[in-house]
Scaffold this motif. Sequence first.
Motif, PDB file in Angstrom:
ATOM      1  N   ARG A 180      10.506-129.865  34.098  1.00 34.08           N
ATOM      2  CA  ARG A 180      10.058-128.561  34.213  1.00 34.08           C
ATOM      3  C   ARG A 180      10.556-127.525  33.061  1.00 34.08           C
ATOM      4  O   ARG A 180       9.764-126.990  32.404  1.00 34.08           O
ATOM      5  N   ASN A 181      11.616-127.297  32.900  1.00 33.60           N
ATOM      6  CA  ASN A 181      12.316-126.682  31.885  1.00 33.60           C
ATOM      7  C   ASN A 181      11.617-126.871  30.344  1.00 33.60           C
ATOM      8  O   ASN A 181      11.334-125.981  29.683  1.00 33.60           O
ATOM      9  N   THR A 182      11.770-128.171  30.048  1.00 31.70           N
ATOM     10  CA  THR A 182      11.202-128.427  28.896  1.00 31.70           C
ATOM     11  C   THR A 182       9.975-128.402  28.584  1.00 31.70           C
ATOM     12  O   THR A 182       9.187-127.679  27.638  1.00 31.70           O
ATOM     13  N   ARG A 183       8.973-128.445  29.905  1.00 31.40           N
ATOM     14  CA  ARG A 183       7.595-128.294  29.614  1.00 31.40           C
ATOM     15  C   ARG A 183       7.296-126.754  29.688  1.00 31.40           C
ATOM     16  O   ARG A 183       6.380-126.197  28.911  1.00 31.40           O
ATOM     17  N   SER A 184       8.179-125.986  30.281  1.00 34.01           N
ATOM     18  CA  SER A 184       7.919-124.337  30.385  1.00 34.01           C
ATOM     19  C   SER A 184       8.360-124.050  28.792  1.00 34.01           C
ATOM     20  O   SER A 184       7.732-123.052  28.176  1.00 34.01           O
ATOM     21  N   CYS A 185       9.320-124.586  28.354  1.00 36.98           N
ATOM     22  CA  CYS A 185       9.631-124.297  26.937  1.00 36.98           C
ATOM     23  C   CYS A 185       8.469-124.400  25.887  1.00 36.98           C
ATOM     24  O   CYS A 185       8.218-123.818  24.776  1.00 36.98           O
ATOM     25  N   ILE A 186       8.080-125.799  26.087  1.00 42.13           N
ATOM     26  CA  ILE A 186       6.869-126.004  25.075  1.00 42.13           C
ATOM     27  C   ILE A 186       5.441-125.066  25.372  1.00 42.13           C
ATOM     28  O   ILE A 186       5.197-124.822  24.371  1.00 42.13           O
ATOM     29  N   ASP A 187       5.381-124.831  26.582  1.00 41.53           N
ATOM     30  CA  ASP A 187       4.332-123.919  26.873  1.00 41.53           C
ATOM     31  C   ASP A 187       4.665-122.555  26.124  1.00 41.53           C
ATOM     32  O   ASP A 187       3.728-121.980  25.560  1.00 41.53           O
TER      33      ASP A 187
END
Length: 192
Positions: free
Chosen positions: A160-167
Motif C-alpha cells: 500500500r505504501n508503495t502504491r500510495s507513493c506512486i499515486d
Amino acid sequence: MFFTMNQFIENIHLTDYKKSFLILCLIFITFSCASEDVDPDEEFRDQAILTYLMNSATDPIASCQESYQSALNCLSVAKEFPLPIVNESVLSSVFTSGQASNFNQLCSIQRSNEVYKNFTDRAFACNFNCQTSYWNAKTSESNCGEQLFDDLINASLTDRNTRSCIDSCIRVTGNTSIPEDRKSLYLLFQIL
C-alpha cells in the motif's frame, strides 16, 4: 450594537503592550478559523507541488537503475530464486527479452515505453524512488533471505505504501489519481 475592532480596543482600557497582544490573538484566531475549510486533497496537492518544486533536478534513468539494483540486492538472496545466475545482466535481459544487458539499457527502454509516455522525468524518477524505498526497507529489515522469491515479488506488487507513493508522484504531474488496477503497470515486476 456593533463595534469595529479598533473601537472595541479603544474602549477597553489596556496598555499598548496588551492591545498589541490582543490584536495578534484576534488575527491568529481569524486565520486559524479560515484555514479549517481547506480541502485535504487540495492541501496535499499544494504540499506535493511545493516538495516537487523544492527538489533538485532528477536523473530518471539513474533513479530507475537504483530501483532495480535495490530490488536485485534483496531478491538475489531470496529462497527459490528462479534463475541460476543472479546479476544485472541476466535480470536486464529477462525483463527486455534480450534487448538490454544492463540496468541503464533496461531503464532507457522503460522510459520510452508507452506506459510512461505522459510522465515527466521527475514523475518517472519519483515512481522508481518509491520502489527503491520499498526494496531498501526490505533489505534493511533482513527479510529478503527469509522469504520465497515469489512471496517477495507478490508483496512488492501489493504494498500500500508503495502504491500510495506512486499515486503521489502521478498527482504532482497534474494528473488525477490513477485507478488501482493501473498502478501495477508502474511497478518493477509487473511482467512476471
